[in-house]
Scaffold this motif. Structure first.
Motif, PDB file in Angstrom:
ATOM      1  N   ALA A  11     -35.741 -17.040  51.657  1.00 52.96           N
ATOM      2  CA  ALA A  11     -34.592 -17.731  52.242  1.00 52.96           C
ATOM      3  C   ALA A  11     -35.012 -18.501  53.495  1.00 52.96           C
ATOM      4  CB  ALA A  11     -33.494 -16.729  52.577  1.00 52.96           C
ATOM      5  N   ARG A  12     -35.873 -17.890  54.317  1.00 57.82           N
ATOM      6  CA  ARG A  12     -36.360 -18.562  55.520  1.00 57.82           C
ATOM      7  C   ARG A  12     -37.186 -19.804  55.158  1.00 57.82           C
ATOM      8  NH1 ARG A  12     -40.026 -15.729  58.457  1.00 57.82           N
ATOM      9  NH2 ARG A  12     -39.417 -16.650  60.445  1.00 57.82           N
ATOM     10  N   HIS A  40     -36.933 -21.697  52.395  1.00 55.04           N
ATOM     11  CA  HIS A  40     -36.042 -22.761  51.921  1.00 55.04           C
ATOM     12  C   HIS A  40     -35.344 -23.436  53.099  1.00 55.04           C
ATOM     13  CE1 HIS A  40     -36.726 -21.779  47.810  1.00 55.04           C
ATOM     14  NE2 HIS A  40     -36.012 -20.669  47.785  1.00 55.04           N
ATOM     15  N   ALA A  41     -34.831 -22.619  54.039  1.00 58.96           N
ATOM     16  CA  ALA A  41     -34.116 -23.177  55.182  1.00 58.96           C
ATOM     17  C   ALA A  41     -35.052 -23.993  56.067  1.00 58.96           C
ATOM     18  CB  ALA A  41     -33.463 -22.053  55.983  1.00 58.96           C
ATOM     19  N   PHE A  51     -30.014 -26.864  63.180  1.00 55.08           N
ATOM     20  CA  PHE A  51     -29.879 -26.688  61.740  1.00 55.08           C
ATOM     21  C   PHE A  51     -29.147 -27.908  61.184  1.00 55.08           C
ATOM     22  CE2 PHE A  51     -28.339 -25.132  57.719  1.00 55.08           C
ATOM     23  CZ  PHE A  51     -29.410 -24.350  57.279  1.00 55.08           C
ATOM     24  N   VAL A 102     -34.703 -27.823  57.401  1.00 54.62           N
ATOM     25  CA  VAL A 102     -34.700 -28.126  58.836  1.00 54.62           C
ATOM     26  C   VAL A 102     -35.747 -29.187  59.175  1.00 54.62           C
ATOM     27  CG1 VAL A 102     -35.249 -27.173  61.117  1.00 54.62           C
ATOM     28  CG2 VAL A 102     -33.758 -25.907  59.544  1.00 54.62           C
ATOM     29  N   GLU A 115     -23.530 -23.420  59.516  1.00 57.01           N
ATOM     30  CA  GLU A 115     -24.943 -23.064  59.337  1.00 57.01           C
ATOM     31  C   GLU A 115     -25.094 -21.828  58.462  1.00 57.01           C
ATOM     32  OE1 GLU A 115     -28.347 -20.983  62.091  1.00 57.01           O
ATOM     33  OE2 GLU A 115     -27.325 -22.719  62.970  1.00 57.01           O
ATOM     34  N   ARG A 132     -26.940 -21.390  54.845  1.00 61.46           N
ATOM     35  CA  ARG A 132     -28.042 -20.434  54.764  1.00 61.46           C
ATOM     36  C   ARG A 132     -27.764 -19.341  53.739  1.00 61.46           C
ATOM     37  NH1 ARG A 132     -29.845 -18.959  60.915  1.00 61.46           N
ATOM     38  NH2 ARG A 132     -30.845 -17.259  59.770  1.00 61.46           N
ATOM     39  N   LEU A 168     -28.690 -20.619  50.383  1.00 58.97           N
ATOM     40  CA  LEU A 168     -30.152 -20.663  50.274  1.00 58.97           C
ATOM     41  C   LEU A 168     -30.730 -19.266  50.062  1.00 58.97           C
ATOM     42  CD1 LEU A 168     -30.978 -23.190  53.146  1.00 58.97           C
ATOM     43  CD2 LEU A 168     -31.135 -23.620  50.684  1.00 58.97           C
ATOM     44  N   VAL A 207     -34.787 -18.715  61.247  1.00 58.06           N
ATOM     45  CA  VAL A 207     -35.201 -19.910  60.502  1.00 58.06           C
ATOM     46  C   VAL A 207     -36.223 -20.675  61.337  1.00 58.06           C
ATOM     47  CG1 VAL A 207     -34.464 -22.127  59.563  1.00 58.06           C
ATOM     48  CG2 VAL A 207     -33.014 -20.104  59.292  1.00 58.06           C
TER      49      VAL A 207
END
Length: 305
Positions: A144-145, A147-148, A167, A152, A128, A132, A135, A23
């Motif tokens: 997904a990365r 969105h995360a 996170f 963050v 976390e 995740r 997400l 992430v």
């Protein structure tokens, strides 16, 4: 600090997975070079005495330990940070156990023989990973990365002067009002509400997501997760596999797992595949790693220099 392990350890798969799913803002891949050797993963940790940062290095093929650089706000947190690094890298595994068991299966035997020592990538925080996982429902690894990373950037506390962030806590996600949630979370409405509800439950402390080494029970955790709206088997199994040290989670509906199953002549639909995978217990988490390795994907290889 050197973190010993029992070889073999297939570093390309383990570190490749962690690098591909990292992430932005919380984790970063450090390419191979004089300071990093074969490469390293750097990430933040939420610790009792304040934020920490760890750098775990890809071990050489003949190594029996992973080099870890640990920086903590409170020196008393260093032993815990080392434990969390071990969980992240699945270093307490005796790889002979899953390899020997899975090698009895005629379909998996060639995969185990070709790549022994696959690990199940872990995580330092169940909270976390749970957030995740939601997400990441029904989207690509890259999405997904993204969105995360957005979450963050908005809610993650700075991890000292490291340039990294922690996170976001469940409390901070649960506290989002409707307008902020809509602005920050570019998700379908139902998934956005699933995330916020999960955050509220996590913040309330009613989910038992302890690691197995701390007395956690993956089966109980799965049941608790599945009782929540919007949480299905893929999400629940992902959480227990990545964060609880569950050796027997199986992601029967995962698109990569299903695609690999079809290539291998296994059932290509989730329910019959799940039934067939019962023969791989209690090491189905490692069967997942071998299935993911069948198809070309960034999680299976170290990033290019």
């Amino acid at each position: 600090m050197d973190l010993p392990f029992t070889p073999p350890l297939h570093a390309d798969q383990l570190f490749g997975h962690l690098a591909a799913t990292a992430v932005p803002g919380v984790e970063e891949w450090l390419p191979a070079g004089p300071a990093t050797g074969g490469g390293a993963l750097r990430r933040s940790l939420r610790l009792p005495g304040g934020p920490g940062v760890v750098v775990v290095h890809v071990p050489a093929p003949e190594a029996t330990s992973v080099r870890a650089e640990i920086t903590t706000t409170d020196p008393a947190d260093e032993p815990l940070a080392a434990v969390l690094c071990r969980r992240l890298l699945d270093l307490d595994l005796d790889p002979a156990l899953p390899d020997a068991a899975l090698a009895h299966d005629p379909v998996l035997a060639p995969l185990v023989g070709a790549v022994p020592g696959r690990r199940s990538p872990g995580a330092p925080s169940a909270e976390e990973i749970a957030l995740r996982a939601v997400l990441g429902q029904q989207v690509s690894t890259a999405a997904a990365r993204t969105h995360a990373a957005r979450l963050v950037a908005a809610l993650g506390e700075r991890a000292g002067s490291s340039g990294l962030r922690l996170f976001p806590s469940a409390e901070s996600v649960a506290a989002l009002d409707d307008d902020d949630a809509t602005r920050l979370l570019a998700l379908p409405v139902r998934r956005r509400e699933t995330l916020r509800n999960l955050a509220r439950v996590l913040a309330g402390g009613t989910l038992d997501l302890r690691h197995v080494d701390d007395g956690g029970d993956p089966a109980r955790a799965r049941a608790q997760l599945l009782a929540l709206p919007g949480i299905g088997p893929w999400t629940a199994q992902t959480v227990t596999m990545r964060a609880l040290g569950d050796t027997d989670a199986f992601l029967a509906s995962d698109l990569g797992v299903l695609a690999a199953a079809r290539v291998l002549g296994l059932p290509g639909d989730a329910r019959p595949l799940d039934r067939a995978a019962a023969a791989w217990a209690p090491w189905r988490s490692y069967a997942v790693q071998h299935l993911w390795g069948v198809l070309p994907h960034a999680i299976n290889t170290l990033p290019s220099p």
